[in-house]
Write a protein that holds these residues in place. Structure first.
Motif, PDB file in Angstrom:
ATOM      1  N   SER A 123     148.445 103.186  30.377  1.00 31.00           N
ATOM      2  CA  SER A 123     149.031 103.851  31.537  1.00 31.00           C
ATOM      3  C   SER A 123     150.108 102.981  32.162  1.00 31.00           C
ATOM      4  CB  SER A 123     147.944 104.175  32.572  1.00 31.00           C
ATOM      5  OG  SER A 123     147.378 102.984  33.099  1.00 31.00           O
ATOM      6  N   ASP A 124     151.128 103.634  32.728  1.00 31.59           N
ATOM      7  CA  ASP A 124     152.184 102.941  33.447  1.00 31.59           C
ATOM      8  C   ASP A 124     152.052 103.251  34.932  1.00 31.59           C
ATOM      9  OD1 ASP A 124     154.452 101.646  34.282  1.00 31.59           O
ATOM     10  OD2 ASP A 124     155.849 103.172  33.538  1.00 31.59           O
ATOM     11  N   PRO A 125     151.491 102.294  35.727  1.00 31.46           N
ATOM     12  CA  PRO A 125     151.137 100.925  35.372  1.00 31.46           C
ATOM     13  C   PRO A 125     149.688 100.824  34.897  1.00 31.46           C
ATOM     14  CG  PRO A 125     150.868 101.226  37.707  1.00 31.46           C
ATOM     15  CD  PRO A 125     151.348 102.541  37.179  1.00 31.46           C
ATOM     16  N   THR A 126     149.317  99.625  34.469  1.00 29.50           N
ATOM     17  CA  THR A 126     147.922  99.323  34.167  1.00 29.50           C
ATOM     18  C   THR A 126     147.620  97.914  34.654  1.00 29.50           C
ATOM     19  OG1 THR A 126     146.205  99.434  32.447  1.00 29.50           O
ATOM     20  CG2 THR A 126     148.271  98.354  31.842  1.00 29.50           C
ATOM     21  N   LEU A 131     148.025  94.244  29.240  1.00 31.44           N
ATOM     22  CA  LEU A 131     149.293  94.040  28.543  1.00 31.44           C
ATOM     23  C   LEU A 131     149.404  92.621  28.002  1.00 31.44           C
ATOM     24  CD1 LEU A 131     151.619  95.861  31.096  1.00 31.44           C
ATOM     25  CD2 LEU A 131     150.609  96.794  29.007  1.00 31.44           C
ATOM     26  N   PRO A 143     153.694 102.634  26.635  1.00 29.07           N
ATOM     27  CA  PRO A 143     153.289 103.147  27.949  1.00 29.07           C
ATOM     28  C   PRO A 143     153.319 104.666  27.993  1.00 29.07           C
ATOM     29  CG  PRO A 143     155.561 102.411  28.038  1.00 29.07           C
ATOM     30  CD  PRO A 143     155.066 102.095  26.653  1.00 29.07           C
ATOM     31  N   ARG A 145     153.345 107.794  31.046  1.00 27.62           N
ATOM     32  CA  ARG A 145     153.514 107.987  32.485  1.00 27.62           C
ATOM     33  C   ARG A 145     152.156 108.265  33.139  1.00 27.62           C
ATOM     34  NH1 ARG A 145     158.072 112.533  32.245  1.00 27.62           N
ATOM     35  NH2 ARG A 145     157.200 112.708  30.136  1.00 27.62           N
ATOM     36  N   TYR A 146     151.960 107.679  34.305  1.00 26.08           N
ATOM     37  CA  TYR A 146     150.681 107.870  34.994  1.00 26.08           C
ATOM     38  C   TYR A 146     150.830 108.025  36.502  1.00 26.08           C
ATOM     39  CZ  TYR A 146     145.793 107.442  36.292  1.00 26.08           C
ATOM     40  OH  TYR A 146     144.546 107.703  36.811  1.00 26.08           O
ATOM     41  N   ASP A 370     154.483  94.758  42.997  1.00 24.82           N
ATOM     42  CA  ASP A 370     154.594  96.181  42.671  1.00 24.82           C
ATOM     43  C   ASP A 370     153.972  97.060  43.748  1.00 24.82           C
ATOM     44  OD1 ASP A 370     151.866  95.879  42.317  1.00 24.82           O
ATOM     45  OD2 ASP A 370     151.859  96.338  40.181  1.00 24.82           O
TER      46      ASP A 370
END
Length: 395
Positions: A123-126, A131, A143, A145-146, A370
């Motif tokens: 998932s973006d992000p995770t 990673l 990735p 989209r999440y 982030d």
């Protein structure tokens, strides 16, 4: 030899901890480090953990090695906690690991052994360590989209579109079982079912990282998605952690489960999991696992643990509601309502690193660049301070 080593990039959260400690301001707020803290800013030892440790101290007669899979009581009770009766026991291979991180690492190594060249969709992000481990192992990472920064929810249409367009047979899709880290935005059961349909259609293998069971909507509710997947796919990997819901972070207590409908392969899979343990750390650590197994197999201790865990969960929900309400009052809009809808320790504001830096400089608010913040780092007194800082920064 040592002269050829290259300096590794600093861990952003550990770097943030250092900056926070060096800040002399009395009203600074640490929302970076990913551990639960009570209203006094302490990560307490749970009552049932204390009682279990006393019981172990009184009754334990040896510190000899456990088996390569770990204490059977721990393994069996954790399988029950995560999977309930969703799948028969003869479909599950499992081993104890050093924390949930160890389970994640072993799952990726099992994937490499079983399907060399398999790609892992994340998932973006995770969680950044997903990673980092994948990169270290040299596994191709893609990735999907999440998180939708505009709504603060799941970009489910984007997620499904990316999986449908990119997946090939044998690929692995990494999913968060509950309390998504770092966003706090979770799939609902309708969405879980659609994800499973896509995985089965594409011949992909799901891997679920469930590190916060009991921190979201409750122990059973938080496991519902994982159990549905286990019931409805041919194969599944599950990395579970006891760090958060038992508060035993430093004991490094995790479990890796491999669920497969083909029961004839169960013993081979179990042997491979044990082999990987042997290669990486030999026998797994036992103390935390022994504590968890003692709690889950004792009706009185289990009931007390569940009661305290529920208090923790409800406390975080109240902080979420308070923060969302305070931001609504200050902003005159409901654009921060998603914070009350997120679950678990974390939420992502969806703002820029520049505004995160501004909140740190102006108000002593420490969160990851982030905009991930640890809700458990707040208390009723600091929520208004955070809310004002968010508004003042122009988030």
């Amino acid at each position: 030899m040592f002269e050829t080593l290259k300096e590794q990039p600093a861990d952003k959260i550990l770097e943030l901890i250092g900056l926070y400690k060096a800040d002399p301001r009395a009203e600074k707020i640490d929302l970076g480090v990913g551990v639960y803290k009570n209203a006094e800013g302490v990560t307490p030892v749970m009552r049932a953990v204390k009682a279990a440790e006393k019981k172990i101290w009184e009754e334990q007669t040896t510190k000899a090695y456990t088996g390569l899979a770990g204490d059977p009581v721990y393994v069996d009770t954790m399988i029950d906690l995560v999977l309930g009766n969703s799948v028969p026991g003869d479909q599950i291979a499992a081993v104890t690991t050093p924390g949930g991180t160890g389970a994640v690492r072993q799952a990726f190594e099992l994937t490499q052994s079983a399907t060399p060249g398999a790609r892992v969709f994340v998932s973006d992000p995770t969680w950044p360590n997903h990673l980092s481990i994948l990169k270290y192992l040299g596994m191709e990472t893609i990735p999907y989209r999440y998180f939708d920064s505009e709504t603060g929810g799941v970009n489910f249409d984007g997620m499904i579109a990316d999986l449908k367009a990119g997946l090939k047979p044998g690929d692995v899709v990494l999913l968060h079982g509950c309390c998504h880290n770092p966003t706090g935005a979770n799939l609902n059961m309708v969405q879980w079912k659609e994800v499973v349909a896509v995985l089965n259609e594409k011949g992909a293998v799901p891997m679920i990282d469930i590190a916060y069971q009991g921190f979201g909507d409750g122990l059973e509710e938080d496991a519902a998605g994982t159990r549905y997947v286990a019931e409805n796919v041919p194969e599944l990997l599950i990395a579970a952690s006891c760090s958060k819901n038992f508060g035993i972070y430093r004991e490094r207590t995790g479990l890796l489960m491999a669920v497969g409908k083909d029961t004839s392969r169960r013993d081979v899979t179990q042997g491979m999991l044990a082999f990987l343990n042997r290669q990486n750390f030999s026998f797994p650590p036992d103390h935390g696992a022994r504590v968890v197994g003692t709690i889950l197999s004792d009706a009185e201790l289990r009931a007390d643990w569940k009661a305290e865990l529920e208090d923790v969960r409800l406390g975080m929900l109240e902080l979420r509601k308070q923060l969302a309400g305070e931001l609504q009052r200050l902003s005159g809009s409901d654009r921060f309502a998603f914070l009350g809808e997120h679950r678990g320790m974390f939420s992502r504001l969806g703002t820029t690193p520049e505004l995160v830096q501004k909140m740190r400089a102006d108000s002593g608010i420490y969160m990851v660049g982030d905009s991930r913040m640890n809700i458990a780092g707040l208390n009723t007194a600091t929520v208004p301070i955070l809310a004002q800082a968010i508004i003042d920064a122009g988030v």
